[in-house]
Scaffold this motif. Structure first.
Motif, PDB file in Angstrom:
ATOM      1  N   MET A  97       8.812 -59.364 -45.572  1.00 56.44           N
ATOM      2  CA  MET A  97       7.823 -60.275 -46.134  1.00 56.44           C
ATOM      3  C   MET A  97       7.621 -61.462 -45.204  1.00 56.44           C
ATOM      4  N   ARG A  98       6.507 -62.189 -45.401  1.00 62.34           N
ATOM      5  CA  ARG A  98       6.254 -63.404 -44.629  1.00 62.34           C
ATOM      6  C   ARG A  98       6.777 -64.621 -45.403  1.00 62.34           C
ATOM      7  N   VAL A  99       7.378 -65.504 -44.646  1.00 60.73           N
ATOM      8  CA  VAL A  99       7.931 -66.737 -45.205  1.00 60.73           C
ATOM      9  C   VAL A  99       7.500 -67.896 -44.315  1.00 60.73           C
ATOM     10  N   ILE A 100       7.198 -69.030 -44.946  1.00 58.79           N
ATOM     11  CA  ILE A 100       6.915 -70.252 -44.189  1.00 58.79           C
ATOM     12  C   ILE A 100       8.189 -71.067 -44.144  1.00 58.79           C
ATOM     13  N   THR A 101       8.690 -71.337 -42.954  1.00 65.33           N
ATOM     14  CA  THR A 101       9.928 -72.080 -42.822  1.00 65.33           C
ATOM     15  C   THR A 101       9.758 -73.191 -41.793  1.00 65.33           C
ATOM     16  N   GLN A 102      10.792 -73.991 -41.619  1.00 63.09           N
ATOM     17  CA  GLN A 102      10.783 -75.010 -40.572  1.00 63.09           C
ATOM     18  C   GLN A 102      12.183 -75.140 -40.014  1.00 63.09           C
ATOM     19  N   HIS A 103      12.263 -75.314 -38.706  1.00 67.89           N
ATOM     20  CA  HIS A 103      13.550 -75.420 -38.029  1.00 67.89           C
ATOM     21  C   HIS A 103      13.854 -76.845 -37.591  1.00 67.89           C
ATOM     22  N   THR A 104      12.900 -77.734 -37.811  1.00 77.46           N
ATOM     23  CA  THR A 104      13.103 -79.137 -37.486  1.00 77.46           C
ATOM     24  C   THR A 104      12.255 -79.977 -38.429  1.00 77.46           C
ATOM     25  N   LEU A 105      12.587 -81.251 -38.553  1.00 82.18           N
ATOM     26  CA  LEU A 105      11.790 -82.166 -39.351  1.00 82.18           C
ATOM     27  C   LEU A 105      10.626 -82.672 -38.528  1.00 82.18           C
ATOM     28  N   GLY A 106       9.512 -82.980 -39.210  1.00 78.50           N
ATOM     29  CA  GLY A 106       8.369 -83.490 -38.466  1.00 78.50           C
ATOM     30  C   GLY A 106       7.072 -83.335 -39.221  1.00 78.50           C
ATOM     31  N   GLY A 107       5.975 -83.289 -38.467  1.00 79.27           N
ATOM     32  CA  GLY A 107       4.646 -83.183 -39.043  1.00 79.27           C
ATOM     33  C   GLY A 107       4.336 -81.772 -39.509  1.00 79.27           C
ATOM     34  N   PRO A 108       3.112 -81.555 -40.009  1.00 77.75           N
ATOM     35  CA  PRO A 108       2.741 -80.235 -40.518  1.00 77.75           C
ATOM     36  C   PRO A 108       2.908 -79.105 -39.511  1.00 77.75           C
ATOM     37  N   GLU A 109       2.862 -79.447 -38.231  1.00 77.16           N
ATOM     38  CA  GLU A 109       2.965 -78.406 -37.197  1.00 77.16           C
ATOM     39  C   GLU A 109       4.334 -77.740 -37.153  1.00 77.16           C
TER      40      GLU A 109
ATOM     41  N   PHE B 213      -5.997 -73.074 -49.840  1.00 77.99           N
ATOM     42  CA  PHE B 213      -5.865 -72.662 -48.451  1.00 77.99           C
ATOM     43  C   PHE B 213      -5.188 -71.301 -48.397  1.00 77.99           C
ATOM     44  N   PRO B 214      -5.567 -70.433 -47.461  1.00 74.66           N
ATOM     45  CA  PRO B 214      -4.818 -69.190 -47.282  1.00 74.66           C
ATOM     46  C   PRO B 214      -3.433 -69.476 -46.705  1.00 74.66           C
ATOM     47  N   PHE B 215      -2.530 -68.526 -46.873  1.00 73.95           N
ATOM     48  CA  PHE B 215      -1.131 -68.667 -46.492  1.00 73.95           C
ATOM     49  C   PHE B 215      -0.968 -69.147 -45.055  1.00 73.95           C
ATOM     50  N   ASP B 216      -1.778 -68.617 -44.142  1.00 76.80           N
ATOM     51  CA  ASP B 216      -1.579 -68.950 -42.727  1.00 76.80           C
ATOM     52  C   ASP B 216      -2.175 -70.300 -42.339  1.00 76.80           C
ATOM     53  N   ARG B 217      -2.743 -71.032 -43.291  1.00 76.99           N
ATOM     54  CA  ARG B 217      -3.246 -72.375 -43.010  1.00 76.99           C
ATOM     55  C   ARG B 217      -2.384 -73.441 -43.698  1.00 76.99           C
ATOM     56  N   ILE B 218      -1.100 -73.177 -43.771  1.00 80.01           N
ATOM     57  CA  ILE B 218      -0.187 -74.096 -44.422  1.00 80.01           C
ATOM     58  C   ILE B 218      -0.190 -75.476 -43.770  1.00 80.01           C
ATOM     59  N   ALA B 219      -0.317 -75.537 -42.460  1.00 79.92           N
ATOM     60  CA  ALA B 219      -0.325 -76.842 -41.787  1.00 79.92           C
ATOM     61  C   ALA B 219      -1.534 -77.670 -42.219  1.00 79.92           C
ATOM     62  N   ASP B 220      -2.693 -77.020 -42.326  1.00 75.68           N
ATOM     63  CA  ASP B 220      -3.888 -77.738 -42.783  1.00 75.68           C
ATOM     64  C   ASP B 220      -3.716 -78.212 -44.224  1.00 75.68           C
ATOM     65  N   ALA B 221      -3.091 -77.381 -45.043  1.00 77.10           N
ATOM     66  CA  ALA B 221      -2.856 -77.771 -46.437  1.00 77.10           C
ATOM     67  C   ALA B 221      -1.956 -79.002 -46.509  1.00 77.10           C
ATOM     68  N   HIS B 222      -0.929 -79.051 -45.669  1.00 80.09           N
ATOM     69  CA  HIS B 222      -0.020 -80.194 -45.680  1.00 80.09           C
ATOM     70  C   HIS B 222      -0.703 -81.449 -45.137  1.00 80.09           C
ATOM     71  N   ARG B 223      -1.617 -81.296 -44.212  1.00 85.05           N
ATOM     72  CA  ARG B 223      -2.347 -82.470 -43.720  1.00 85.05           C
ATOM     73  C   ARG B 223      -3.165 -83.093 -44.847  1.00 85.05           C
TER      74      ARG B 223
ATOM     75  N   LYS C 286      -4.764 -80.949 -57.615  1.00 77.66           N
ATOM     76  CA  LYS C 286      -3.756 -80.282 -56.804  1.00 77.66           C
ATOM     77  C   LYS C 286      -4.351 -79.543 -55.602  1.00 77.66           C
ATOM     78  N   VAL C 287      -3.420 -79.193 -54.687  1.00 76.95           N
ATOM     79  CA  VAL C 287      -3.712 -78.334 -53.540  1.00 76.95           C
ATOM     80  C   VAL C 287      -2.882 -77.067 -53.711  1.00 76.95           C
ATOM     81  N   VAL C 288      -3.495 -75.904 -53.479  1.00 78.03           N
ATOM     82  CA  VAL C 288      -2.824 -74.631 -53.723  1.00 78.03           C
ATOM     83  C   VAL C 288      -2.972 -73.710 -52.529  1.00 78.03           C
ATOM     84  N   LEU C 289      -1.907 -72.985 -52.251  1.00 75.72           N
ATOM     85  CA  LEU C 289      -1.857 -71.970 -51.177  1.00 75.72           C
ATOM     86  C   LEU C 289      -2.004 -70.602 -51.816  1.00 75.72           C
ATOM     87  N   THR C 290      -2.912 -69.769 -51.309  1.00 75.61           N
ATOM     88  CA  THR C 290      -3.082 -68.417 -51.823  1.00 75.61           C
ATOM     89  C   THR C 290      -2.378 -67.426 -50.919  1.00 75.61           C
ATOM     90  N   VAL C 291      -1.832 -66.379 -51.498  1.00 76.89           N
ATOM     91  CA  VAL C 291      -1.021 -65.414 -50.765  1.00 76.89           C
ATOM     92  C   VAL C 291      -1.720 -64.054 -50.779  1.00 76.89           C
TER      93      VAL C 291
END
Length: 309
Positions: free
Chosen positions: A1-13, A284-294, A304-309
């Motif tokens: 499956m696809r998961v959105i994760t982060q390996h460091t703290l920072g901006g939406p990128e 926002f679609p799943f792969d535009r998570i950075a735009d959603a966070h901006r 609200k703001v919602v991500l679709t999968v």
């Protein structure tokens, strides 16, 4: 499956889509094929490292989900194919920015047919915060005067409708651009905070629901009737503020929202009765998570703001 994760703290990128195994299911849990994920301002703060609720990265954000129960589930409470929504495990990591989520069955309820997956995913955290604040902590009842700060936001727009369903007279603060929106939700009085100080025009309030904190929370003391109550979702550990309210003979309550199937079913019932609707500003679609966070961290959202999968 696809998961959105982060390996460091920072901006939406720093939010990255990776492949991962489906989560393992324990007894009494369900595996949910996620259809939509509700995003909350808290998640932008966690992503940026403003406080360490989830510890150090790597981690996966997210709690609000709506989706479909998969056959791998190990519970008698739901059957495969049931549509469910909820806020599993909060404040522990639920890893909800994903295509599949493992969740305790008790943290989910059936989704009303009248509610889309997008709307259902937008409801849990904001809806439970409003319910636990107004119903469980404040015991709002018919005839109470309730002031809701930030009525156009996620918690605020649900809280207005909930308070009205309880028979309260609802006053809310909102910017000029959200005046028509909060009026459409049933607010009886609207204070435009860009032009008017609420503390100068509002009086004799039974309950204040605060999602702003800071100066807004402290100045709310002036609008309460004797023995009135402040319920805050953001300043619950402010010891100086607590002392001020108690010294003035007012009640102070802090919300630390938690999973609650009884309240979720209550919210779902209001939706089915037509007494509650969920506003989603943008999806926002799943792969535009950075735009959603901006958009999320920009503030001043309508709903609200919602991500679709």
């Amino acid at each position: 499956m696809r998961v959105i994760t982060q390996h460091t703290l920072g901006g939406p990128e720093v939010l990255t889509i990776v492949d991962a195994p489906e989560p393992r299911i324990q007894p009494t849990e369900v595996l949910v094929r996620v259809k939509a994920i509700g995003l909350n301002p808290l998640e932008a703060r966690l992503r940026a490292g403003e406080f360490p609720l989830l510890g150090a990265p790597p981690f996966t954000l997210g709690w609000d989900i709506s989706g479909v129960v998969e056959p791998a589930s190990q519970t008698w409470r739901f059957r495969p194919g049931d549509e469910v929504f909820g806020m599993p495990l909060f404040p522990r990591a639920a890893n909800a920015y994903a295509e599949f989520v493992a969740a305790p069955a008790l943290h989910l309820v059936r989704k009303p047919a009248s509610l889309s997956h997008v709307e259902a995913a937008a409801l849990p955290i904001v809806g439970l915060t409003a319910w636990q604040g107004l119903v469980d902590l404040a015991g709002v009842t018919k005839g109470d005067r309730v002031l809701i700060h930030g009525g156009g936001g996620g918690v605020g727009h649900v809280a207005i409708q909930l308070a009205k369903s309880l028979g309260a007279h609802v006053i809310t603060t909102a910017g000029t651009g959200k005046r028509d929106f909060v009026a459409s939700l049933g607010a009886d009085e609207i204070v435009d905070y860009t032009t008017t100080d609420f503390a100068e025009v509002v009086r004799n309030v039974d309950v204040v629901l605060d999602t702003i904190g800071g100066d807004t929370a402290s100045r709310s003391l002036a609008v309460l009737r004797p023995g009135g109550q402040l319920v805050t979702a953001v300043a619950e550990e402010d010891t100086d503020l607590i002392a001020r309210f108690e010294a003035a003979g007012m009640r102070f309550s802090g919300i630390a929202v938690d999973p609650d199937p009884v309240a979720l079913r209550g919210l779902a019932g209001l939706v089915e009765q037509g007494a509650l609707r969920v506003s989603v500003q943008e999806t926002f679609p799943f792969d535009r998570i950075a735009d959603a966070h901006r958009l999320l961290e920009g503030g001043h959202l309508r709903g609200k703001v919602v991500l679709t999968v």
